[in-house]
Write a protein that holds these residues in place. Structure first.
Motif, short mmCIF file in Angstrom:
data_model
loop_
_atom_site.label_atom_id
_atom_site.label_comp_id
_atom_site.label_asym_id
_atom_site.label_seq_id
_atom_site.Cartn_x
_atom_site.Cartn_y
_atom_site.Cartn_z
N GLU A 126 23.77 -5.10 -25.23
CA GLU A 126 25.15 -4.78 -25.60
C GLU A 126 25.24 -3.80 -26.77
O GLU A 126 26.19 -3.01 -26.86
N LEU A 127 24.26 -3.86 -27.67
CA LEU A 127 24.31 -3.05 -28.88
C LEU A 127 23.68 -1.67 -28.72
O LEU A 127 23.71 -0.87 -29.66
N LYS A 128 23.13 -1.37 -27.57
CA LYS A 128 22.51 -0.06 -27.36
C LYS A 128 23.54 1.06 -27.54
O LYS A 128 24.66 0.97 -27.06
N ASN A 129 23.10 2.13 -28.22
CA ASN A 129 23.99 3.29 -28.36
C ASN A 129 23.81 4.22 -27.17
O ASN A 129 23.08 3.91 -26.21
N ALA A 130 24.44 5.39 -27.23
CA ALA A 130 24.39 6.33 -26.10
C ALA A 130 22.98 6.81 -25.81
O ALA A 130 22.66 7.21 -24.68
N GLU A 131 22.09 6.77 -26.82
CA GLU A 131 20.71 7.21 -26.64
C GLU A 131 19.79 6.06 -26.22
O GLU A 131 18.58 6.24 -26.12
N GLY A 132 20.37 4.88 -26.03
CA GLY A 132 19.57 3.72 -25.64
C GLY A 132 18.86 3.05 -26.80
O GLY A 132 17.95 2.24 -26.58
N LYS A 133 19.27 3.36 -28.04
CA LYS A 133 18.62 2.80 -29.22
C LYS A 133 19.46 1.67 -29.82
O LYS A 133 20.67 1.60 -29.62
N VAL A 134 18.77 0.80 -30.55
CA VAL A 134 19.43 -0.32 -31.24
C VAL A 134 19.26 -0.15 -32.73
O VAL A 134 18.19 0.23 -33.21
N SER A 135 20.31 -0.46 -33.49
CA SER A 135 20.25 -0.40 -34.95
C SER A 135 19.93 -1.78 -35.52
O SER A 135 20.63 -2.75 -35.23
N VAL A 136 18.86 -1.86 -36.31
CA VAL A 136 18.52 -3.12 -36.97
C VAL A 136 19.63 -3.53 -37.93
O VAL A 136 19.98 -4.70 -38.05
N GLN A 137 20.20 -2.55 -38.63
CA GLN A 137 21.30 -2.81 -39.55
C GLN A 137 22.46 -3.50 -38.81
O GLN A 137 22.98 -4.53 -39.26
N GLN A 138 22.84 -2.95 -37.69
CA GLN A 138 23.94 -3.52 -36.91
C GLN A 138 23.58 -4.90 -36.38
O GLN A 138 24.41 -5.81 -36.39
N LEU A 139 22.34 -5.05 -35.97
CA LEU A 139 21.89 -6.34 -35.43
C LEU A 139 21.92 -7.42 -36.51
O LEU A 139 22.32 -8.56 -36.27
N LEU A 140 21.50 -7.07 -37.72
CA LEU A 140 21.54 -8.02 -38.82
C LEU A 140 22.97 -8.48 -39.10
O LEU A 140 23.21 -9.64 -39.46
N GLU A 141 23.92 -7.57 -38.94
CA GLU A 141 25.32 -7.90 -39.20
C GLU A 141 25.95 -8.68 -38.05
O GLU A 141 26.78 -9.56 -38.26
N GLN A 142 25.53 -8.35 -36.81
CA GLN A 142 26.13 -8.98 -35.63
C GLN A 142 25.57 -10.37 -35.35
O GLN A 142 26.26 -11.24 -34.83
N ASN A 143 24.28 -10.56 -35.66
CA ASN A 143 23.62 -11.83 -35.39
C ASN A 143 23.12 -12.40 -36.72
O ASN A 143 22.12 -11.93 -37.26
#
Length: 293
Positions: A126-143
C-alpha cells in the motif's frame, strides 16, 4: 567515470610506497579460508575482491584479522598499518581513516524485506510510491509497532543512519552484533522476532539458499527498494590515518585502478549474485568503473 578522474594519478607510486616495503593488517568481516557454516552462509565480496587485488601485489605482506565493523573502526585508530575493505565512507569515519577514491566493491542498494503473507507485507504494498519504492520514514510513522532487524555497527548511508539514530525510533531497530551477522538478522525475520529487515538483496538470497531447509522452512519473503537507499552502494577501502596507512592506500588504489578494468574483478563480484541478477550488477559495475563488460 570515477576511474577516468583518478587512473592517471594512480599509475605511478613513489619508492616509499613500494609494496615490498610494507606490511598490512587487513581487517576482514569473513575468512575465505574457513571451512565452516559461517563461510558457507557469508557473502564475502570483500574477501574475493581483495584476493583479486593481491594477485598484482605478491610482495605485500598481509596479516588478516576477522573482526566486526565496530572493532574494525577501533583498530583503524590504534593500528598504524590497518586497512579495512568494503566500507561506506562517512564524515565520522574520515576523522580517523583515509579512504580510497575508487570503490573496492559495487553493490545494489539496500532493500526492505518482510514475510510474504504478513500484514506488514500488505502495508508495504500500500505504501509503494510511483517508482515502486517504500519509505522507511513513512513506514515508521504509519506502523507504530513494526520492528526492523539490522546489522550492528554497519553504515547504512546518511538517510537510514539518521533514522536509526533518531531517539523516537531507536528502539524500533533491533541490532544484531553476533558473529553470524547477516544470517542472524535474516533468521530474526523468519522466526517472527521482527517484522522487517533492511539488507542487501543478494545477501538474503545467498543465505536462504544455503540454510538447512528445516531452518527456514517454507516461509517466503517479499522485498521492495527503499526511498532512503540509493540504487548503488559503494564500498571503499579505509586505512589508518598514518604515514603507513596512506602508503598502503596508495599501493592498493594503484592496483584497484588496474584490476577493476578486468573481467576477473567483475567476476569477483558476480560470484556472490544469482545469475538472474548478473545483468543488473554488470550495469552498475560498468557505470561506476567506466568499463564495457
Amino acid at each position: 567515470m570515477l576511474l577516468k578522474a583518478h587512473l592517471f594519478l594512480l599509475m605511478f607510486c613513489s619508492a616509499i610506497c613500494s609494496a615490498a616495503e610494507l606490511s598490512m593488517l587487513w581487517l576482514a568481516d569473513n575468512d575465505l579460508q574457513a571451512s565452516n557454516t559461517h563461510k558457507k552462509l557469508a557473502v564475502d565480496v570483500n574477501g574475493s575482491t581483495l584476493q583479486a587485488l593481491r594477485q598484482g601485489l605478491p610482495e605485500l605482506a598481509v596479516k588478516t584479522l576477522v573482526v566486526n565493523t565496530p572493532r574494525a573502526m577501533a583498530l583503524l585508530k590504534s593500528e598504524p598499518n590497518a586497512c579495512a575493505g568494503n566500507k561506506i565512507v562517512s564524515a565520522d569515519r574520515l576523522q580517523h581513516a583515509v579512504a580510497s577514491q575508487l570503490p573496492q566493491v559495487v553493490f545494489p542498494g539496500f532493500r526492505l524485506f518482510a514475510l510474504k503473507d504478513s500484514a506488514t507485507a500488505r502495508l508495504l504494498t500500500e505504501l509503494k510510491n510511483a517508482e515502486g519504492k517504500v519509505s522507511v520514514q513513512q513506514l515508521l510513522e504509519q506502523n507504530q509497532s513494526a520492528r526492523f532487524a539490522i546489522v550492528g555497527g554497519r553504515n547504512y548511508g546518511a538517510a537510514l543512519d539518521a533514522l536509526m539514530r533518531d531517539p523516537q525510533y531507536q528502539q524500533r531497530f533491533w541490532q544484531r552484533h553476533a558473529s553470524d551477522l547477516a544470517g542472524g538478522v535474516i533468521q530474526m525475520l523468519q522466526s517472527g522476532r521482527v517484522e522487517l529487515l533492511i539488507e542487501y538483496p543478494n545477501v538474503v538470497q545467498h543465505n536462504i539458499l544455503n540454510q538447512p531447509k528445516k531452518q527456514h522452512g517454507t516461509a517466503e519473503l517479499i522485498s521492495l527498494p527503499l526511498v532512503e537507499s540509493p540504487e548503488v552502494l559503494l564500498g571503499h577501502i579505509l586505512c589508518a590515518k598514518t604515514p603507513q596507512g596512506q602508503q598502503l592506500l596508495a599501493v592498493l588504489e594503484q592496483q584497484l585502478a588496474l584490476a577493476s578494468q578486468t573481467e576477473a574483478y567483475l567476476q569477483a563480484h558476480l560470484q556472490w549474485f544469482d545469475p538472474s541478477s548478473h545483468a543488473e550488477v554488470r550495469r552498475l559495475y560498468n557505470q561506476v568503473y567506466g568499463t564495457h563488460f
